[in-house]
Each structure stands twice: as structure tokens, then as C-alpha cells.
Design a protein around this motif. Structure first.
Motif, short mmCIF file in Angstrom:
data_model
loop_
_atom_site.label_atom_id
_atom_site.label_comp_id
_atom_site.label_asym_id
_atom_site.label_seq_id
_atom_site.Cartn_x
_atom_site.Cartn_y
_atom_site.Cartn_z
N GLY A 29 33.23 72.50 60.67
CA GLY A 29 31.69 72.51 61.29
C GLY A 29 32.46 74.30 61.49
N PHE A 30 33.56 74.46 61.31
CA PHE A 30 34.06 75.49 62.08
C PHE A 30 33.12 77.12 62.22
CE2 PHE A 30 37.26 79.00 63.40
CZ PHE A 30 36.74 79.26 64.50
N LEU A 31 33.22 77.16 61.25
CA LEU A 31 32.41 78.44 60.10
C LEU A 31 30.97 77.72 59.97
CD1 LEU A 31 33.54 81.45 60.30
CD2 LEU A 31 33.74 81.09 57.81
N ASP B 187 25.32 79.90 59.23
CA ASP B 187 24.27 80.20 59.83
C ASP B 187 24.02 81.51 60.92
OD1 ASP B 187 22.13 79.29 57.95
OD2 ASP B 187 22.47 76.85 59.41
N ARG B 188 25.49 81.13 61.31
CA ARG B 188 25.83 81.74 62.18
C ARG B 188 26.99 82.74 62.77
NH1 ARG B 188 27.31 78.57 66.33
NH2 ARG B 188 26.76 80.33 68.10
N CYS B 189 28.22 82.70 62.28
CA CYS B 189 29.22 82.71 61.79
C CYS B 189 29.73 83.80 60.30
CB CYS B 189 30.51 81.69 61.94
SG CYS B 189 30.06 80.91 63.69
N ILE B 190 28.21 84.06 59.68
CA ILE B 190 28.93 84.64 58.41
C ILE B 190 27.74 85.51 58.00
CG2 ILE B 190 29.13 84.75 56.04
CD1 ILE B 190 30.75 81.80 56.31
N LEU B 191 27.89 86.90 57.63
CA LEU B 191 27.34 87.90 57.49
C LEU B 191 27.52 88.86 56.03
CD1 LEU B 191 24.44 89.64 58.14
CD2 LEU B 191 25.86 90.40 59.27
N ALA C 196 41.97 82.18 64.71
CA ALA C 196 41.62 81.81 65.35
C ALA C 196 41.13 80.39 65.88
CB ALA C 196 39.82 82.61 65.55
N ALA C 197 40.95 79.46 64.23
CA ALA C 197 41.30 78.27 64.31
C ALA C 197 41.75 77.56 65.66
CB ALA C 197 41.03 77.76 62.92
N GLN C 198 43.11 77.93 65.42
CA GLN C 198 44.27 77.16 65.94
C GLN C 198 44.08 77.57 67.55
OE1 GLN C 198 47.71 78.20 65.28
NE2 GLN C 198 47.57 78.60 62.59
N THR C 199 43.08 78.29 67.77
CA THR C 199 42.48 78.24 69.48
C THR C 199 41.24 77.22 70.19
OG1 THR C 199 41.22 80.47 69.42
CG2 THR C 199 43.87 80.60 69.81
N GLY C 200 40.31 77.25 68.32
CA GLY C 200 39.14 76.46 68.81
C GLY C 200 37.97 77.23 68.63
N SER C 201 37.79 78.61 68.32
CA SER C 201 37.15 79.61 68.82
C SER C 201 37.29 80.83 68.14
CB SER C 201 37.57 80.32 70.80
OG SER C 201 36.73 81.09 70.83
N LEU C 202 36.33 81.30 67.63
CA LEU C 202 35.95 82.77 67.44
C LEU C 202 36.04 84.07 67.84
CD1 LEU C 202 33.71 81.63 64.33
CD2 LEU C 202 36.55 82.79 63.38
N ASP C 203 36.15 83.89 69.44
CA ASP C 203 35.97 84.89 70.11
C ASP C 203 36.99 85.96 70.17
OD1 ASP C 203 33.93 83.48 71.41
OD2 ASP C 203 34.96 82.94 72.79
N SER C 204 36.00 87.11 70.28
CA SER C 204 36.28 88.60 69.38
C SER C 204 37.41 89.20 68.65
CB SER C 204 37.21 89.47 70.80
OG SER C 204 37.23 88.90 72.14
#
Length: 408
Positions: free
Chosen positions: A87-89, A92-96, A226-234
């Protein structure tokens, strides 16, 4: 006219054409090592999927967001490859899906850079670099800031970037594995870059189009970090089927990462009209869902590098890279080498100077050439043997001979 157009330099292959235009090579078949265009056989399953879907969707406009089935296939591959939590990626919101990484790497600069803001006016990029990074920065109204690659590591010393430069930066392009050095960044360095990008409000665009051509184990991906930080920010990660699946003509890839940035990127690309045709989407789903053809492709590239070591190792410093399919040897004057080789053996390679700029008192590409091992194994061996013959017969070749630094 857009004033940025006047700042664009000629593309490397146009410069090469001019360099060689008055040279009359011998009557031998051309061996072209100049362009990073995989010419291996396209995977059969991809060709079948493309053929079967040629009539699909021709009566309707494709969606810029792509079909859900394609985004789900990309999310499944990415999660497997980079060991992402369930569920991390979000597909619908995190892939283009994008029309190859070239289009997306250019367009992202137009999306995230504010040309009216003087404070965040820099775009950081490795040097040597993929020239799209530079052109994207200039046409977005920003200023390229070149980070010279260290000859030993093959990547820039990112930790040497002054805070004053970080504060003025809007976008950082990272290439791992790097074109042309082949050097990949480890998890610790990528984690530090993610932290810096978030600290200074910089978009971290990681070009990972060579990440599936490797020889010592899979390179670390920025999405894993990024997954190790729990965020995809930036964080944005760019991938392509051109290199992974040897289908550059399909112009198919994707960008994954920060959903807030991708929402704006989708808006930009909707106006641009950058939608992937349905039959290319079908072929792409097949490619992302299969690993067997990728494994065989890596084996083929490994054999080509082994041949390069055996054939050229007495003359040039031939190293097995972390990833990619380029040789990046020191040859003295790269332009002179490319011109003389073409005249003697009808073999094209690319002067390293065409992939870099003089920066901070150095030109990291002047004394090198890039040799792209992208043809069939037989064609590559033929070309490498001609380079060996050229070096054997070159009057000053002995002064350039170096001990082979082959790393297995």
C-alpha cells in the motif's frame, strides 16, 4: 520566441555529425557505438501484446493518467523490485505513466520551477549529464548548476554542495546508475539526499532508467529509501522500458513518488496532451509483468563487457560498471580519438566533451569517449576488435596503454 532557446547547446549527436561530416571512412559496415539506443531483439511477449491490441482504443482519446491496469502493473513491479510496504505506492495517486523518461524528465522542470522566483533559481545536475536536464532547466527559466563527477566514484560529491546553493535550488537531477560512468548511489547517500531535499524544499528527481541493467546485484532505488522514512515527500523516481526491455521505439516509462507533485504534473501533462496510446499501454503491461526477458538481457550485456575486457584491456582502462551499458575510458583528446577511429575503422563513438560542461575549473568529459554496447553481441565484438586494431596501429597508442582495472 522563448528566450531560453538561444541558450540551448547543440545536441551531442548533432555535434558528432559535424565532427565527422568531412571524414571519409573505409568501405566497412558502420559500427555505431555513439547512441544509447538498445538494438537487441524486442521481447516476443511485448510484440505479441502490441500486435493483439493495435485496434484497441483507436476511436477514443487515451487518458493522460493511463489505464488502471497499467498503473497497477507498474505498482506491482515497483513494489516487488524495491521491496516496498504493501500500500505504500498507491497506483491512483503515486504513479504516472509517461512517454519515456526523456519527455518526463524535461516536463517535470516546467512543472516545479517558478520562473518568476529569483530565490529558487538553480537546477542541480551531475556533470557529465543527460542533456535533457540542462535543456529543461534553461527552458523553465532556471540556471543549471553542474556537479562534477569524481573520476573515482563516478558520481558527484553531493555532500560538498554548499548550503547557499541548496537554498537557491528548486530541482536536483540524480542519475543512478549514471550515464555515462555507470556508477550507482548506495542507500546511505540516497537517504542523505532525500533528507537534504526535504530540508531545503528541493524536488529530488532520480533518473533510474538504467537500474535494471546491473552486474553486481540490483542498485538501490530511491523509493526503497523513501519507504524507510514512511513518506514520498519531495521524491520522484523515473523509469523506462527503453533500456529495461529494449523497446526504445515504444516511448514508455513512468514516474512514481510524491502524490502532491504528481497531481500538478498530471495537470501540466493534461494541457501538454502527453497521453500514451492504448496499444503501447498494453505492450507496457506485458513488459512490466515479466522478468525473464530482463534477466536474459543482463546476461547479454555481461557478455559484451567481458568481450570488451578481453579485447581492449591491454590498451584501455575497462571497468565493469554498477549498471548501464557504457564504456567510459580515458583516451586523451576525446574528439580527436572519435574522429581518427571513424576515419580508420568506420566505428562511431561519442566524445565525452559532448556530454559535459566545463565547471569549477574542470571539464570531466574532455579526455574520454562513451562507447555504447547496444548492438548485437556479434556487432559489438566486431566493433571492439576494430577499436583494438585502431589502437594497435595508432602511432602514439603505446603512451596511452594502461593496466586493465577490471572488477568482477
Amino acid at each position: 520566441m522563448n528566450p531560453g532557446l538561444a541558450s540551448l547547446q547543440a545536441y551531442p549527436f548533432e555535434r558528432l555529425r559535424r565532427l565527422l561530416q568531412d571524414v571519409r571512412p573505409p568501405a566497412l559496415p558502420l559500427v555505431d557505438f555513439s547512441i544509447g539506443e538498445p538494438r537487441q531483439q524486442a521481447p516476443e511477449l511485448v510484440a505479441r501484446a502490441l500486435t493483439a491490441s493495435l485496434q484497441q482504443g483507436l476511436a477514443e482519446y487515451p487518458k493522460v493518467l493511463g489505464e488502471p491496469a497499467l498503473r497497477q502493473a507498474i505498482a506491482a513491479w515497483t513494489s516487488r523490485r524495491f521491496t516496498l510496504p504493501t500500500g505504500f505506492l498507491d497506483p491512483d495517486r503515486c504513479i504516472l505513466p509517461v512517454n519515456g523518461t526523456r519527455e518526463a524528465l524535461f516536463s517535470i522542470a516546467q512543472t516545479v520551477i517558478n520562473p518568476c522566483q529569483d530565490v529558487k533559481s538553480l537546477v542541480l545536475m551531475p556533470n557529465p549529464f543527460y542533456q535533457i536536464y540542462e535543456g529543461a532547466a534553461l527552458l523553465a527559466g532556471a540556471k543549471p548548476h553542474y556537479l562534477n563527477c569524481d573520476p573515482g566514484s563516478g558520481q558527484p560529491d553531493f555532500r560538498a554542495i554548499p548550503e547557499s546553493v541548496w537554498e537557491r535550488s528548486a530541482l536536483l537531477y540524480v542519475n543512478s546508475p549514471h550515464n555515462p560512468t555507470g556508477a550507482a548511489l548506495g542507500g546511505e547517500e540516497l537517504a542523505w539526499l532525500v533528507g537534504q531535499a526535504r530540508r531545503f524544499g528541493v524536488v529530488l528527481a532520480v533518473d533510474e532508467c538504467y537500474t535494471e541493467i546491473y552486474f553486481r546485484g540490483p542498485p538501490t532505488g530511491v523509493l526503497s529509501v523513501a519507504a524507510q522514512t514512511g513518506s514520498l515527500d519531495s521524491v520522484l523516481s523515473f523509469h523506462s522500458l527503453s533500456k529495461r526491455s529494449s523497446i526504445p521505439g515504444a516511448r514508455s516509462g513512468f514516474v512514481a513518488g510524491d502524490p502532491a507533485i504528481l497531481a500538478q504534473f498530471l495537470r501540466y501533462r493534461t494541457y501538454l496532451g502527453a497521453a500514451m496510446p492504448p496499444f503501447i499501454q498494453a505492450a507496457s503491461r506485458a513488459a512490466w509483468s515479466d522478468e525473464e526477458h530482463v534477466v536474459e538481457s543482463r546476461r547479454s550485456y555481461a557478455r559484451k563487457f567481458a568481450a570488451a575486457r578481453d579485447i581492449l584491456g591491454e590498451h584501455l582502462d575497462i571497468q565493469l560498471p554498477d549498471g548501464g551499458f557504457y564504456l567510459w575510458p580515458e583516451v586523451g583528446d576525446g574528439e580527436a580519438f572519435a574522429r581518427e577511429l571513424y576515419a580508420a575503422e568506420h566505428v562511431r563513438c561519442l566524445p565525452g566533451a559532448y556530454l559535459a560542461r566545463e565547471a569549477h575549473g574542470l571539464h570531466p568529459g574532455h579526455d574520454r569517449v562513451r562507447i555504447a554496447l547496444v548492438g548485437s553481441e556479434a556487432e559489438c565484438i566486431e566493433g571492439l576488435q576494430r577499436i583494438r586494431r585502431f589502437l594497435d596501429n595508432r602511432p602514439h597508442a603505446s603512451s596511452q596503454e594502461k593496466e586493465s582495472a577490471w572488477h568482477s
